[in-house]
Design an enzyme around this catalytic site. Structure first.
Site: not given
Length: 485
Positions: A177, A232, A234, A252, A286, A389
């Site tokens: 996906k 994070t 999700t 991750e 990231c 973030e």
């Protein structure tokens, strides 16, 4: 009359098929703010079709000798390299990243991912344990079945291939996906897989949103392995969906990475490396070092030179060869970046560079999503700007006095993905690296990647590791066989 936009369909059982709903989403080019294609808006029905195809293909693919699987993956790698320019241009249009970055990093890395795991499966070892006088044990590692692979928008082909390659190399079938915001290179990869002779159903790609497709993949009872890269929040939802079904999960997630410069560092190297780690891909990696900590004796000098160097970065049309800073991926992300720049000022920060939307680089990009490299000073370590973030071209620079103090600063966030340490003192490098709570510590460098090493984060940056043996182990099930003497 408006020109009909090309449509990106799902790839199921070796064929490109329309979503069962018939619905499509506009795919926006970040540099222009306008749709240039449409992508399937799929749902659970499409995931079911992909699962049926993957289940059917698993029997033969999982039994195929490693050498045969390897040959097919190597052909995929060769075809990616053949189409490098086409894929790089597509990635630049889809994400807003500079064409030069896609050409030098994203697409070559995708080919490397397939080539690495294609050859890795030819060099695996089985473990054996002798129980003295009693038994002989050996360990089999068998493919787990159907792997669900959910990848983000910032490095679309790079990270999707990082999951697909090991998953299918060891004999699983896969349902991928990609992000609905950057789906085009996944579509092109499917064409490449057909050309390479990958059997139907081994790789299936279902496009759509996280709530519709991602959630269906995470919750599907026949998909027992999930590899997710993304935000994070999700990631928490993915973990919640997987836990009751006892799925094997790798997450991750985000990062708020410290970049530490000691007074004894090679200043030229530290500045060049820090500019890159701060603003590569518009800060939308990231691993970017968004919190820069500088030892006080060199704070003023470093900050001055860092700002001078950053101000020279060329912001422009991503398709321009000279561009070093492209577009932000979409308007929502641009608005988020603006929010944090405003917040930083409310928290007492000073905008030392950037901070405002720039003029459009050209007529084509008049409505594009651009934001300049932004440097903020004067903020307390514990403020929201330094803890949350942002995922954009915004960094803070903070002075520190001692090793102990900067280690405390570095660890004072919920995240723990990566960090960088710049020093010429080898003992200090070892000491600091050991005490920083991140999955990767780079010393006197940034984003030096060896595909053999484990990659992943601590704390809210995720669970599990990808890369090398870690990936081969993740996508297989260990089975011990004990034979009595």
């Amino acid at each position: 009359m408006q020109k009909e936009l090309p449509r990106i369909k799902n790839f199921i059982d070796g064929e490109f098929v329309a979503p069962t709903s018939g619905r499509y989403l506009d795919n926006i080019e970040p540099a222009t703010g306008k749709p240039y294609s449409q992508v399937a808006d799929s749902d659970a029905q499409d995931v079911d079709l992909a699962v049926a195809a993957a289940e059917k293909a698993f029997t033969d693919w999982s039994k195929k000798p490693a050498a045969e699987r390897s040959k097919i993956l190597l052909r995929i790698a060769d075809l990616i390299e053949r189409d490098l320019e086409k894929l790089a241009r597509t990635e630049s249009i889809d994400t807003g990243k500079p064409l030069s970055l896609a050409r030098s990093l994203d697409i070559p890395r995708a080919a490397s991912n397939f080539r690495f795991f294609a050859t890795a499966i030819l060099h695996t070892e089985n473990e054996a344990h002798i129980t003295d006088g009693v038994a002989f044990n050996y360990t089999l590692r068998q493919p787990r079945g159907i792997a669900g692979l959910i990848s983000p928008w910032n490095l679309p082909l790079y990270l999707l291939s990082w999951k697909i390659a090991p998953a299918i190399a060891v004999g699983n079938t896969a349902i991928a996906k990609p992000s609905e915001m950057t789906p085009m290179t996944a579509f092109l990869l499917c064409e490449i897989c057909k050309q390479a002779g990958l059997p139907n159903g081994v790789l299936n790609v279902v496009h759509g949103t996280g709530p519709n497709v991602g959630a269906s993949v995470a919750a599907h009872p026949k998909i027992d392995t999930i590899s997710f890269t993304g935000g994070t929040m999700t990631g928490k939802k993915v973990a919640e969906a997987c836990a009751p079904l006892f799925k094997k999960v790798s997450l991750e997630l985000g990062g708020k990475n410290p970049n530490i410069i000691f007074a004894d560092a090679d200043l030229d190297a530290a500045i060049a490396g820090s500019v890159r780690s701060s603003f590569a891909n518009q800060g939308q990696i990231c691993l970017c070092g968004s919190r820069v900590f500088v030892e006080k004796p060199i704070y003023e000098q470093f900050t001055k030179r860092f700002i001078e160097r950053t101000a020279q970065l060329c912001l422009g049309d991503p398709l321009d060869e000279k561009t070093e800073q492209g577009a932000i991926v979409n308007k929502a992300q641009l608005d988020k970046i603006k929010f944090y720049v405003d917040l930083a000022q409310k928290e007492g920060g000073k905008i030392a560079l950037g901070g405002k939307a720039p003029e459009s680089p050209n007529d084509r990009c008049f409505d594009g999503y651009f934001f300049p490299p932004t440097v903020i000073t004067g903020l307390p370590v514990s403020c929201r700007t330094n803890r949350e973030e942002i995922f954009g071209p915004v960094i803070t620079i903070t002075p520190f006095d001692s090793e102990e103090e900067v280690i405390r600063y570095a660890n004072d966030v919920d995240y723990g993905l990566s960090s960088s340490v710049w020093t010429q003192n080898l003992n200090r490098a070892h000491r600091v690296a050991e005490k920083i709570h991140t999955g990767t510590v780079w010393v006197n460098c940034w984003l030096v990647r060896d595909l053999r090493v484990p990659f992943g984060g601590m704390k809210a940056s995720g669970i599990g590791r990808e890369g090398g043996d870690e990936a081969l182990k993740f996508f297989t099930e260990a089975k011990n066989i004990c034979i009595a003497k």
